[in-house]
Design an enzyme around this catalytic site. Structure first.
Site, PDB file in Angstrom:
ATOM      1  N   ARG A 170      65.842  79.145  22.325  1.00 38.62           N
ATOM      2  CA  ARG A 170      64.899  80.159  22.804  1.00 38.62           C
ATOM      3  C   ARG A 170      63.445  79.816  22.476  1.00 38.62           C
ATOM      4  O   ARG A 170      62.544  80.202  23.214  1.00 38.62           O
ATOM      5  CB  ARG A 170      65.257  81.540  22.244  1.00 38.62           C
ATOM      6  N   ARG A 178      64.874  87.986  24.086  1.00 39.43           N
ATOM      7  CA  ARG A 178      66.164  87.309  24.017  1.00 39.43           C
ATOM      8  C   ARG A 178      67.295  88.336  24.031  1.00 39.43           C
ATOM      9  O   ARG A 178      67.080  89.541  23.899  1.00 39.43           O
ATOM     10  CB  ARG A 178      66.271  86.463  22.751  1.00 39.43           C
ATOM     11  N   ARG A 200      55.835  83.919  18.422  1.00 38.35           N
ATOM     12  CA  ARG A 200      57.269  84.174  18.456  1.00 38.35           C
ATOM     13  C   ARG A 200      57.761  83.909  19.873  1.00 38.35           C
ATOM     14  O   ARG A 200      57.021  84.069  20.844  1.00 38.35           O
ATOM     15  CB  ARG A 200      57.573  85.632  18.060  1.00 38.35           C
ATOM     16  N   HIS A 201      59.010  83.535  19.989  1.00 39.73           N
ATOM     17  CA  HIS A 201      59.619  83.339  21.309  1.00 39.73           C
ATOM     18  C   HIS A 201      59.622  84.638  22.108  1.00 39.73           C
ATOM     19  O   HIS A 201      59.343  85.725  21.583  1.00 39.73           O
ATOM     20  CB  HIS A 201      61.050  82.831  21.146  1.00 39.73           C
ATOM     21  N   ASP A 249      60.059  85.542  14.780  1.00 37.66           N
ATOM     22  CA  ASP A 249      59.406  86.677  14.126  1.00 37.66           C
ATOM     23  C   ASP A 249      59.302  86.447  12.623  1.00 37.66           C
ATOM     24  O   ASP A 249      58.322  86.845  11.985  1.00 37.66           O
ATOM     25  CB  ASP A 249      60.155  87.977  14.425  1.00 37.66           C
TER      26      ASP A 249
END
Length: 438
Positions: free
Chosen positions: A119, A54, A50-51, A295
């Site tokens: 992102r 944010r 996942r990034h 996610d």
């Protein structure tokens, strides 16, 4: 009132916590490497993460922190803490995969793919900065400790593999049918009081698991950034919003058919790449494949592999590792799956009916029902695809009946068409053409 307060050094504290977590993670890598037998050689690794951290994507109308001036960057964008978290995850991956990756970058060893979102693209770049700090000939500017490395992407509307947002009518139909099931409908109905409460106080219509998840995500991010949450949130945050949000991650892959059409292309791609690596037919002969996503991606993959517990919200930089090993004594390569929940040591997952070291051929058998033969064809809504959907949600007896009715229907249509053609021929001697719209 929540005891969470806005402080001027909140982001700094968050960055420091990321650094502490990273130093702990490196020690975890070393411990993990020691746990791997010397007789087991790592051949290939897929990394799905996942990034990083944010900002909220879309603050709710009554959000006291909805003014952009409270945030360091735009909505839904990667923060400095998120960049740092992925930089350190890249360092962690460098330690874990030092046996299959050179210290200097080469496109023949690694491939990085991201969803087409700011992102995730930025997270991939931050991760690569930690994975490949420039040394030697890679130092193109002494003042910049960074080097450009390709990150590949596909527009979301065309991406059925990673973003999984390419149009699939059969999936849309299957999801609609699933949400009409008694189990799902009853659970959703039980949440009506919460939906009404959240709608009244947030100023936004909350009427589904997805909208509840979005509200939870916004509140969670504000909490991480030391903002004071409104008093009304105490009744629903973190619970039961957290549990509702966790359950929403499984919704779109909660039947074999949904998983097959949503995440099947990604799982199939990874298993086929493992097979090519084992057969020495992978071109180029890479060793690591990285997917930078969301996610929802992490949750969907875990659920498709039947490894998702249903009570988990994948945190920022959560990471799934699918690794291919070969015993020094020979034999068939095997697959191990690990899940790294941000701060924790990677947890080895037990693959259903196969264990923590699953032979590659058995992986194809275990997950055969979620591996599409032809995703594009299966996504088309037709008599057969609709029959497949109904069959997935009914008994075997109903399946036989539906298939029989479908075959009878096709036969009736064919006979009617034949009769029509014969009649046309009896009226005209000219050539005729049967148009088939593709």
């Amino acid at each position: 009132m929540h005891t969470i307060h806005r402080s001027s050094n909140g982001p700094h504290h968050l960055l420091m916590s990321v650094l502490i977590v990273a130093s702990m993670s490196v020690s975890f890598v070393r411990a993990q490497q020691e746990a791997i037998s010397e007789d087991e050689k790592l051949l290939f690794a897929h990394v799905i993460f996942r990034h990083g951290d944010r900002t909220p994507i879309d603050p709710y109308p009554n959000d006291p922190w909805k003014d952009p001036s409270h945030w360091s960057t735009g909505w839904g964008q990667l923060t400095n803490a998120g960049k740092m978290r992925h930089l350190m995850l890249g360092n962690w991956l460098r330690q874990r995969y030092s046996s299959i990756l050179s210290e200097t970058y080469t496109n023949n060893e690694i491939y990085v793919r991201s969803t087409d979102v700011d992102r995730t693209l930025m997270s991939a770049e931050s991760n690569l900065a930690g994975l490949y700090p420039p040394t030697g000939k890679d130092q193109w500017d002494p003042a910049i400790q960074w080097q450009p490395i390709p990150v590949h992407t596909v527009p979301e509307s065309m991406d059925e593999v990673l973003a999984a947002k390419k149009s699939c009518p059969a999936f849309d139909y299957a999801l609609k049918k699933y949400k009409q099931s008694d189990e799902f409908a009853q659970y959703n109905k039980s949440l009506l009081p919460l939906y009404e409460y959240a709608t009244a106080h947030s100023g936004r219509r909350i009427d589904s698991l997805t909208s509840a998840q979005n509200l939870y995500s916004c509140l969670h991010i504000e909490e991480l950034n030391n903002f004071t949450l409104p008093e009304w949130t105490q009744k629903i945050y973190p619970e039961p919003l957290r549990s509702i949000s966790a359950r929403s991650f499984a919704t779109k892959t909660n039947t074999p058919l949904l998983a097959r059409l949503k995440t099947g292309p990604l799982v199939k791609e990874m298993l086929q790449r493992f097979r090519s690596k084992a057969d020495n037919t992978l071109k180029p002969n890479r060793s690591v494949w990285v997917y930078s996503a969301h996610d929802t991606t992490v949750g969907s993959v875990l659920n498709t592999l039947r490894l998702f517990d249903g009570f988990h919200n994948p945190p920022f930089a959560a990471c799934i590792l699918l690794e291919l090993y070969q015993n020094s004594s020979g034999g068939e390569p095997f697959v191990s799956v690990y899940y790294k929940n941000t701060t924790a040591e990677p947890e080895p997952m037990s693959i259903p009916n196969c264990g923590k070291r699953c032979p590659l051929s058995q992986m194809f058998k275990v997950y055969s029902e979620v591996l599409p033969d032809n995703w594009k064809h299966e996504c088309q809504v037709s008599i057969l695809s609709l029959t497949y959907v109904e069959a997935d949600m009914s008994s075997s007896t109903s399946v036989i009946g539906i298939v029989f009715l479908a075959m009878v229907g096709v036969l009736v249509i064919a006979l009617a068409m034949g009769a029509y053609i014969r009649r046309r021929r009896s009226y005209h001697n000219d050539k005729w053409y049967l148009r088939i719209d593709g």
